[in-house]
Design a protein around this motif. Sequence first.
Motif, PDB file in Angstrom:
ATOM      1  N   SER A 401       0.860  -1.039  -0.031  1.00  0.00           N
ATOM      2  CA  SER A 401      -0.186  -0.127  -0.036  1.00  0.00           C
ATOM      3  C   SER A 401       0.934   1.177   0.092  1.00  0.00           C
ATOM      4  O   SER A 401       0.572   2.382  -0.633  1.00  0.00           O
ATOM      5  N   HIS A 402       1.906   1.407   0.894  1.00  0.00           N
ATOM      6  CA  HIS A 402       2.893   2.506   0.731  1.00  0.00           C
ATOM      7  C   HIS A 402       3.502   2.923  -0.450  1.00  0.00           C
ATOM      8  O   HIS A 402       3.507   3.846  -0.947  1.00  0.00           O
ATOM      9  N   VAL A 403       3.861   1.756  -1.335  1.00  0.00           N
ATOM     10  CA  VAL A 403       4.471   1.945  -2.468  1.00  0.00           C
ATOM     11  C   VAL A 403       3.321   2.392  -3.605  1.00  0.00           C
ATOM     12  O   VAL A 403       3.594   3.117  -4.429  1.00  0.00           O
ATOM     13  N   ARG A 404       2.182   1.873  -3.581  1.00  0.00           N
ATOM     14  CA  ARG A 404       1.157   2.060  -4.616  1.00  0.00           C
ATOM     15  C   ARG A 404       0.705   3.465  -4.096  1.00  0.00           C
ATOM     16  O   ARG A 404       0.629   4.552  -5.186  1.00  0.00           O
ATOM     17  N   TYR A 405       0.781   3.940  -2.799  1.00  0.00           N
ATOM     18  CA  TYR A 405       0.500   5.351  -2.816  1.00  0.00           C
ATOM     19  C   TYR A 405       1.566   6.273  -3.300  1.00  0.00           C
ATOM     20  O   TYR A 405       1.377   7.347  -3.847  1.00  0.00           O
ATOM     21  N   GLY A 406       3.041   6.052  -3.133  1.00  0.00           N
ATOM     22  CA  GLY A 406       4.025   6.750  -3.774  1.00  0.00           C
ATOM     23  C   GLY A 406       3.899   6.655  -5.374  1.00  0.00           C
ATOM     24  O   GLY A 406       4.100   7.644  -5.659  1.00  0.00           O
ATOM     25  N   CYS A 407       3.473   5.652  -5.899  1.00  0.00           N
ATOM     26  CA  CYS A 407       3.479   5.728  -7.179  1.00  0.00           C
ATOM     27  C   CYS A 407       2.303   6.643  -7.522  1.00  0.00           C
ATOM     28  O   CYS A 407       2.435   7.349  -8.816  1.00  0.00           O
ATOM     29  N   ARG A 408       1.031   6.783  -6.911  1.00  0.00           N
ATOM     30  CA  ARG A 408      -0.165   7.573  -7.414  1.00  0.00           C
ATOM     31  C   ARG A 408      -0.019   9.077  -7.038  1.00  0.00           C
ATOM     32  O   ARG A 408      -0.522   9.859  -7.644  1.00  0.00           O
ATOM     33  N   TYR A 409       0.827   9.262  -6.012  1.00  0.00           N
ATOM     34  CA  TYR A 409       0.623  10.730  -5.451  1.00  0.00           C
ATOM     35  C   TYR A 409       1.821  11.647  -5.298  1.00  0.00           C
ATOM     36  O   TYR A 409       2.103  12.693  -4.746  1.00  0.00           O
ATOM     37  N   TRP A 410       3.130  10.922  -5.703  1.00  0.00           N
ATOM     38  CA  TRP A 410       4.427  11.819  -5.618  1.00  0.00           C
ATOM     39  C   TRP A 410       4.105  13.065  -6.194  1.00  0.00           C
ATOM     40  O   TRP A 410       4.657  14.042  -5.714  1.00  0.00           O
ATOM     41  N   LEU A 411       3.692  13.047  -7.322  1.00  0.00           N
ATOM     42  CA  LEU A 411       3.378  14.420  -8.215  1.00  0.00           C
ATOM     43  C   LEU A 411       2.638  15.415  -7.490  1.00  0.00           C
ATOM     44  O   LEU A 411       2.935  16.611  -7.264  1.00  0.00           O
ATOM     45  N   ASP A 412       1.404  14.896  -6.976  1.00  0.00           N
ATOM     46  CA  ASP A 412       0.593  15.849  -6.188  1.00  0.00           C
ATOM     47  C   ASP A 412       1.314  16.331  -4.933  1.00  0.00           C
ATOM     48  O   ASP A 412       1.151  17.528  -4.781  1.00  0.00           O
ATOM     49  N   HIS A 413       2.183  15.580  -4.245  1.00  0.00           N
ATOM     50  CA  HIS A 413       2.951  16.181  -3.220  1.00  0.00           C
ATOM     51  C   HIS A 413       3.865  17.087  -3.700  1.00  0.00           C
ATOM     52  O   HIS A 413       4.266  18.265  -2.808  1.00  0.00           O
ATOM     53  N   PHE A 414       4.529  16.922  -4.692  1.00  0.00           N
ATOM     54  CA  PHE A 414       5.444  17.866  -5.219  1.00  0.00           C
ATOM     55  C   PHE A 414       4.646  19.095  -5.707  1.00  0.00           C
ATOM     56  O   PHE A 414       5.276  20.323  -5.284  1.00  0.00           O
ATOM     57  N   GLN A 415       3.670  19.303  -6.009  1.00  0.00           N
ATOM     58  CA  GLN A 415       2.845  20.301  -6.758  1.00  0.00           C
ATOM     59  C   GLN A 415       2.475  21.222  -5.419  1.00  0.00           C
ATOM     60  O   GLN A 415       2.204  22.297  -5.671  1.00  0.00           O
ATOM     61  N   HIS A 416       2.098  20.661  -4.450  1.00  0.00           N
ATOM     62  CA  HIS A 416       1.425  21.195  -3.051  1.00  0.00           C
ATOM     63  C   HIS A 416       2.697  21.612  -2.308  1.00  0.00           C
ATOM     64  O   HIS A 416       2.561  22.488  -1.269  1.00  0.00           O
ATOM     65  N   GLY A 417       3.876  21.310  -2.632  1.00  0.00           N
ATOM     66  CA  GLY A 417       4.928  21.579  -1.406  1.00  0.00           C
ATOM     67  C   GLY A 417       5.675  22.845  -1.978  1.00  0.00           C
ATOM     68  O   GLY A 417       5.405  23.536  -2.768  1.00  0.00           O
ATOM     69  N   ASN A 418       6.940  22.875  -1.328  1.00  0.00           N
ATOM     70  CA  ASN A 418       7.644  24.173  -1.633  1.00  0.00           C
ATOM     71  C   ASN A 418       9.297  23.226  -2.002  1.00  0.00           C
ATOM     72  O   ASN A 418      10.270  23.498  -1.502  1.00  0.00           O
ATOM     73  N   PRO A 419       9.226  22.845  -3.396  1.00  0.00           N
ATOM     74  CA  PRO A 419      10.407  22.125  -3.845  1.00  0.00           C
ATOM     75  C   PRO A 419      11.660  23.055  -4.156  1.00  0.00           C
ATOM     76  O   PRO A 419      11.415  24.404  -4.539  1.00  0.00           O
ATOM     77  N   GLY A 420      12.843  22.447  -3.817  1.00  0.00           N
ATOM     78  CA  GLY A 420      13.954  23.276  -4.549  1.00  0.00           C
ATOM     79  C   GLY A 420      14.519  22.672  -5.656  1.00  0.00           C
ATOM     80  O   GLY A 420      14.047  21.489  -6.030  1.00  0.00           O
ATOM     81  N   GLU A 421      15.841  23.019  -6.065  1.00  0.00           N
ATOM     82  CA  GLU A 421      16.277  22.607  -7.105  1.00  0.00           C
ATOM     83  C   GLU A 421      16.612  21.067  -7.093  1.00  0.00           C
ATOM     84  O   GLU A 421      16.756  20.207  -8.116  1.00  0.00           O
ATOM     85  N   GLU A 422      17.163  20.705  -5.818  1.00  0.00           N
ATOM     86  CA  GLU A 422      17.301  19.196  -5.769  1.00  0.00           C
ATOM     87  C   GLU A 422      16.262  18.207  -6.106  1.00  0.00           C
ATOM     88  O   GLU A 422      16.324  17.094  -6.561  1.00  0.00           O
ATOM     89  N   ASP A 423      15.036  18.801  -5.729  1.00  0.00           N
ATOM     90  CA  ASP A 423      13.729  17.737  -5.949  1.00  0.00           C
ATOM     91  C   ASP A 423      13.588  17.820  -7.233  1.00  0.00           C
ATOM     92  O   ASP A 423      13.049  16.752  -7.873  1.00  0.00           O
ATOM     93  N   ILE A 424      13.703  18.861  -8.101  1.00  0.00           N
ATOM     94  CA  ILE A 424      13.482  19.017  -9.533  1.00  0.00           C
ATOM     95  C   ILE A 424      14.627  17.800 -10.081  1.00  0.00           C
ATOM     96  O   ILE A 424      14.163  17.049 -11.094  1.00  0.00           O
ATOM     97  N   ARG A 425      15.729  17.794  -9.804  1.00  0.00           N
ATOM     98  CA  ARG A 425      16.769  17.123 -10.127  1.00  0.00           C
ATOM     99  C   ARG A 425      16.314  15.454  -9.813  1.00  0.00           C
ATOM    100  O   ARG A 425      16.834  14.689 -10.735  1.00  0.00           O
ATOM    101  N   THR A 426      15.779  15.220  -8.762  1.00  0.00           N
ATOM    102  CA  THR A 426      15.261  13.839  -8.489  1.00  0.00           C
ATOM    103  C   THR A 426      14.341  13.370  -9.274  1.00  0.00           C
ATOM    104  O   THR A 426      14.194  12.354  -9.599  1.00  0.00           O
ATOM    105  N   ILE A 427      13.468  14.344  -9.616  1.00  0.00           N
ATOM    106  CA  ILE A 427      12.342  14.082 -10.642  1.00  0.00           C
ATOM    107  C   ILE A 427      13.066  13.551 -12.065  1.00  0.00           C
ATOM    108  O   ILE A 427      12.781  12.410 -12.624  1.00  0.00           O
TER     109      ILE A 427
END
Length: 472
Positions: A401-427
């Motif tokens: 379930s936790h991996v399913r959640y990651g697959c489905r919602y990682w982008l939503d959390h990115f869009q609602h967060g305050n990402p830095g350059e390192e987070d864009i590099r991670t993507i």
Amino acid sequence: MAGTGKSTISRTVAAELAERKRLAASFFFSRGRGDISHAGKFFTTIAAQLATSLPILRPAISNVINEKPDIFQQGLRNQWKHLILNPLRNAPAQSIQLVVVIDALDECDNMKDIQLILELLAEARDLETIRLRILVTSRPETPISLGFHELPGEAYQDFILHEVSPSIVNHDISIFFQQNLARVKATNKQLKTPWPGEQTIELLVKKAAGLFIYAATTYRFIKDDAYDPEDQLSTILEENTHSQSPTEDLDVMYTNLLQHSVIGKRNRMSCGGLVAQFKEIVGSIVIMFDVMPSRNLAELHQVKFPKLSKTLAPLHSVLNIPENEMEPVRLFHPSFRDFLLDSRRCIDPRFQIDANQGHIQLFRKCMGLISKLHKNICNLPEVGILVTDISGDVIQQHIPSHVRYGCRYWLDHFQHGNPGEEDIRTIWDFLQQHFLHWLEALSLIGEVSNGVLMVIALEDMLAVSLNPLKFM
């Protein structure tokens, strides 16, 4: 159509209507609960229930699905028109009046969708062959109030709970306290008689200020088996508020409850770790887009399940904490989430939750999980096997379930967060190494359609915020 004034009794109303065979369909929105937190499956769910409660509609709805197989991916307006409105218009006349119940519309996460839903539902007033009434409950958020006010006057009728006579509400809350505290007295023989006493009940009712959630949370706090109910009651009675705002009494109660349950009598040095755990774990619960089993929540945070349980155990008055580790932790009421996320209400900085920071932390946790995806993650014996032929247990074993959640919602959390350059590099690194593995996982868990929408959103986002050559 009933309007503003969110009702906690709507589920009871729906049950009574169902018993009398007058419930045509129902939908209960809940923020942070996956498919019921948005309108994506709202009209399709209503249509499916209508086909069950009104068999005469089944042929028309089935024909639409056969002729328009992509109807489930179309917009809300088309779904309403083809799956619901037209079948109802063309149905044979019915003598019975049917009701659709829509609870907590304010919990839908897109205000434009809310206003569109209200606009479309108002079209039901023109139905001639079937008498359909729609009961909508909601808190009086401004966009929702405006949505109702833009409708023709004959299309809806308001019933505002806050305008119910205070004497009626206080009487009901008084009965609630009397009955439930009597249960506490029955299981704690050491308490004196009478307990808590008529004057104490009156004071509790006054403090509740017409809010049933205050009364319910107070009761759960007092009956906590880990503490003496007399001491718990004293903590509540010692609250000193002057009700400068409609939520002030509730806010003070939540603050005292957290200070008592999380901090207790610990000194400043020893409570630092507990506060950090609270912010990380409870903070994630209040902003997550879906629930997950408690054990998987522990896996998401990379803590042992007993530690997670120990962190959450003192908060049973505000969190529904199941004994079964395979069931999810839930908030008893959205007012607790609203309190934690608003620094003007949660004045103790130890408990304030920064939503932007929380989202980016969950994004990073999700990326840590899905960066471990690999080809043929379920170890299937052959290429080309249909997903429907794969055991659900096999998929759950390899994509929990936790991996399913990651697959489905990682982008939503990115869009609602305050990402830095390192987070864009991670993507960017993830897309280079695991994009196909991610798509494979989405197909296995039945989330391909959402994956397509994520890819489109990701493409638009990267076109604006990322120059790929910079990271190659």
